[in-house]
Write an enzyme that holds these catalytic residues in place. Structure first.
Site, PDB file in Angstrom:
ATOM      1  N   ARG A  86      -1.081  -7.879  13.558  1.00 36.45           N
ATOM      2  CA  ARG A  86      -1.578  -6.800  12.867  1.00 36.45           C
ATOM      3  C   ARG A  86      -2.670  -7.789  11.348  1.00 36.45           C
ATOM      4  O   ARG A  86      -2.983  -7.796  11.246  1.00 36.45           O
ATOM      5  CB  ARG A  86      -0.831  -5.898  12.083  1.00 36.45           C
ATOM      6  CG  ARG A  86      -0.160  -4.509  13.011  1.00 36.45           C
ATOM      7  CD  ARG A  86       0.458  -4.168  13.165  1.00 36.45           C
ATOM      8  NE  ARG A  86       1.427  -3.787  11.833  1.00 36.45           N
ATOM      9  CZ  ARG A  86       2.162  -3.246  11.128  1.00 36.45           C
ATOM     10  NH1 ARG A  86       3.555  -4.327  11.072  1.00 36.45           N
ATOM     11  NH2 ARG A  86       2.271  -2.762  10.593  1.00 36.45           N
TER      12      ARG A  86
ATOM     13  N   ARG B 195     -10.059   2.235   8.561  1.00 38.34           N
ATOM     14  CA  ARG B 195      -9.513   1.105   8.120  1.00 38.34           C
ATOM     15  C   ARG B 195     -10.918  -0.146   8.819  1.00 38.34           C
ATOM     16  O   ARG B 195     -11.074  -1.053   9.666  1.00 38.34           O
ATOM     17  CB  ARG B 195      -8.373   0.951   9.804  1.00 38.34           C
ATOM     18  CG  ARG B 195      -7.323   1.198   9.730  1.00 38.34           C
ATOM     19  CD  ARG B 195      -6.752   0.129   8.951  1.00 38.34           C
ATOM     20  NE  ARG B 195      -4.941   0.246  10.155  1.00 38.34           N
ATOM     21  CZ  ARG B 195      -4.349   0.433   9.401  1.00 38.34           C
ATOM     22  NH1 ARG B 195      -4.260   0.979   8.804  1.00 38.34           N
ATOM     23  NH2 ARG B 195      -2.644   0.065   9.485  1.00 38.34           N
TER      24      ARG B 195
ATOM     25  N   ARG C 206      10.700  -0.948  11.295  1.00 33.97           N
ATOM     26  CA  ARG C 206       9.215  -0.435  12.141  1.00 33.97           C
ATOM     27  C   ARG C 206       9.529  -1.596  12.763  1.00 33.97           C
ATOM     28  O   ARG C 206       9.364  -2.407  13.781  1.00 33.97           O
ATOM     29  CB  ARG C 206       8.141  -0.382  11.317  1.00 33.97           C
ATOM     30  CG  ARG C 206       7.696   0.610  10.638  1.00 33.97           C
ATOM     31  CD  ARG C 206       6.672   0.892   9.812  1.00 33.97           C
ATOM     32  NE  ARG C 206       5.369  -0.067  10.372  1.00 33.97           N
ATOM     33  CZ  ARG C 206       4.388   0.461   9.818  1.00 33.97           C
ATOM     34  NH1 ARG C 206       4.214   0.910   8.637  1.00 33.97           N
ATOM     35  NH2 ARG C 206       3.272  -0.523  10.351  1.00 33.97           N
TER      36      ARG C 206
ATOM     37  N   ARG D  19      10.371  -5.743   5.767  1.00 29.73           N
ATOM     38  CA  ARG D  19      10.327  -4.364   5.615  1.00 29.73           C
ATOM     39  C   ARG D  19      11.710  -3.545   5.964  1.00 29.73           C
ATOM     40  O   ARG D  19      12.071  -3.360   7.293  1.00 29.73           O
ATOM     41  CB  ARG D  19       9.114  -4.137   6.031  1.00 29.73           C
ATOM     42  CG  ARG D  19       8.336  -2.327   5.396  1.00 29.73           C
ATOM     43  CD  ARG D  19       7.509  -1.760   5.240  1.00 29.73           C
ATOM     44  NE  ARG D  19       6.507  -2.251   6.665  1.00 29.73           N
ATOM     45  CZ  ARG D  19       5.638  -2.467   6.741  1.00 29.73           C
ATOM     46  NH1 ARG D  19       4.709  -1.807   5.460  1.00 29.73           N
ATOM     47  NH2 ARG D  19       4.763  -2.694   7.329  1.00 29.73           N
TER      48      ARG D  19
ATOM     49  N   LYS E 171       0.981  -1.513  -0.059  1.00 34.61           N
ATOM     50  CA  LYS E 171      -0.101   0.025  -0.232  1.00 34.61           C
ATOM     51  C   LYS E 171       0.918   1.224  -0.062  1.00 34.61           C
ATOM     52  O   LYS E 171       0.702   1.767  -1.045  1.00 34.61           O
ATOM     53  CB  LYS E 171      -0.802   0.285   1.419  1.00 34.61           C
ATOM     54  CG  LYS E 171      -2.005  -0.259   1.091  1.00 34.61           C
ATOM     55  CD  LYS E 171      -3.316   0.398   2.367  1.00 34.61           C
ATOM     56  CE  LYS E 171      -2.899  -0.093   3.841  1.00 34.61           C
ATOM     57  NZ  LYS E 171      -2.375  -0.843   4.284  1.00 34.61           N
TER      58      LYS E 171
HETATM   59  P1  AMP Z   1       0.088   1.113   9.189  1.00 33.87           P
HETATM   60  O1  AMP Z   1       1.251   2.208   9.125  1.00 33.87           O
HETATM   61  O2  AMP Z   1      -1.200   2.190   8.178  1.00 33.87           O
HETATM   62  O3  AMP Z   1       0.360  -0.229   9.538  1.00 33.87           O
HETATM   63  O4  AMP Z   1      -0.100   1.825  10.967  1.00 33.87           O
HETATM   64  C1  AMP Z   1       0.585   1.552  12.147  1.00 33.87           C
HETATM   65  C2  AMP Z   1      -0.221   1.635  13.084  1.00 33.87           C
HETATM   66  O5  AMP Z   1      -1.263   2.228  13.662  1.00 33.87           O
HETATM   67  C3  AMP Z   1      -1.567   0.178  13.453  1.00 33.87           C
HETATM   68  O6  AMP Z   1      -1.715  -1.122  13.768  1.00 33.87           O
HETATM   69  C4  AMP Z   1      -2.592   0.735  14.082  1.00 33.87           C
HETATM   70  O7  AMP Z   1      -2.285   0.991  15.792  1.00 33.87           O
HETATM   71  C5  AMP Z   1      -2.401   2.809  13.395  1.00 33.87           C
HETATM   72  N1  AMP Z   1      -2.758   3.357  12.998  1.00 33.87           N
HETATM   73  C6  AMP Z   1      -3.349   3.185  11.192  1.00 33.87           C
HETATM   74  N2  AMP Z   1      -3.970   3.597  10.612  1.00 33.87           N
HETATM   75  C7  AMP Z   1      -5.486   3.268  11.463  1.00 33.87           C
HETATM   76  C8  AMP Z   1      -6.382   3.634  10.965  1.00 33.87           C
HETATM   77  N3  AMP Z   1      -6.467   4.055  10.670  1.00 33.87           N
HETATM   78  N4  AMP Z   1      -7.588   3.124  12.386  1.00 33.87           N
HETATM   79  C9  AMP Z   1      -6.819   3.088  13.571  1.00 33.87           C
HETATM   80  N5  AMP Z   1      -5.634   2.951  13.723  1.00 33.87           N
HETATM   81  C10 AMP Z   1      -4.835   3.239  13.163  1.00 33.87           C
END
Ligand code: AMP
Length: 224
Positions: A175, A92, A164, A131, A17
């Site tokens: 996740r 999400r 990360r 990653r 993504k």
């Molecule tokens: P990502 O970088 O999109 O994988 O997001 C990393 C973390 O940020 C996720 O595991 C969530 O804890 C939080 N997060 C990111 N986007 C959202 C969202 N739209 N709603 C809730 N938590 C989010």
């Protein structure tokens, strides 16, 4: 591409993504808006939002809707998002999707397309585990499929790449589960509205970008 391009990119952890969102944003001349990047920035800066989100992110859980909706709402109202955006990581949940619709409607806009990158779970986990990201510019690499030119060094700014902290195997598993639970209702929400396009995300980075471009240009309602 279209003049006003309001895009959402969906896909599980490791679906590519972030990489594809950056490419689409560059092609369309519109901002790439990643909820995860914005939240990580708040965490680094120690803002009240960052402190509130920290415990959830550490466990690989979703940050509560109201916090994330406020964050994205502010970002979408910025002038650079007036002609479009590529949303990555948001929405999400269905509540977030509804909030996004309301927010856009209040500006007389609606989503152009929702693009779902579909990749088998085993491939997703392997990709996320390999990653590496740049702590300075946010660029994302993969040890196997998209390595930097020099090991552990960002091609764009020379910073040392990091893993990360939520890409650890046990957090990835949490996740992936979290994604699966949320994805079904979200996909149904957008399918019902004729906005969803499913794209096979298991090809090369260039192949997937091309498939996304075609999906963006395909007429509305032709397929989902
Ligand atoms: P990502 O970088 O999109 O994988 O997001 C990393 C973390 O940020 C996720 O595991 C969530 O804890 C939080 N997060 C990111 N986007 C959202 C969202 N739209 N709603 C809730 N938590 C989010």
């Amino acid at each position: 591409m279209h003049e006003e391009l309001d895009l959402v990119l969906l896909g599980g952890v490791g679906a590519g993504k972030g990489t594809q969102a950056r490419r689409l944003a560059a092609l369309g001349g519109i901002p790439h808006i990643s909820s995860g990047d914005l939240l990580r920035q708040h965490r680094r800066e120690g803002t009240p939002l960052g402190r509130a989100a920290d415990a959830y992110m550490q466990r690989g859980q979703l940050v509560p809707d109201d916090l994330v909706i406020g964050l994205i709402g502010d970002r979408l109202r910025a002038p650079d998002a007036a002609t479009g955006f590529v949303l990555d990581g948001f929405p999400r949940t269905v509540a977030q999707a509804e909030a996004l619709d309301r927010l856009l409607a209040s500006q007389g806009r609606r989503l152009s397309r929702v693009l779902f990158l579909s990749v088998p779970t085993a491939v997703l986990q392997a990709r996320a585990a390999g990653r590496l990201i740049c702590p300075v510019c946010g660029a994302s690499y993969n040890v196997q499929t998209n390595p930097p030119r020099l090991a552990c060094v960002c091609d764009l700014d020379g910073a040392t790449l990091i893993r990360r902290d939520d890409d650890r195997p046990e957090v990835i598993a949490a996740r992936v589960e979290e994604d699966k639970a949320q994805q079904g209702p979200l996909l149904a929400y957008y399918r019902e509205r004729g906005l969803l396009r499913e794209i096979d995300g298991s090809g090369s980075i260039d192949e997937v970008t091309e498939a996304l471009r075609q999906a963006i240009d395909s007429p509305e309602g032709v397929r989902d």
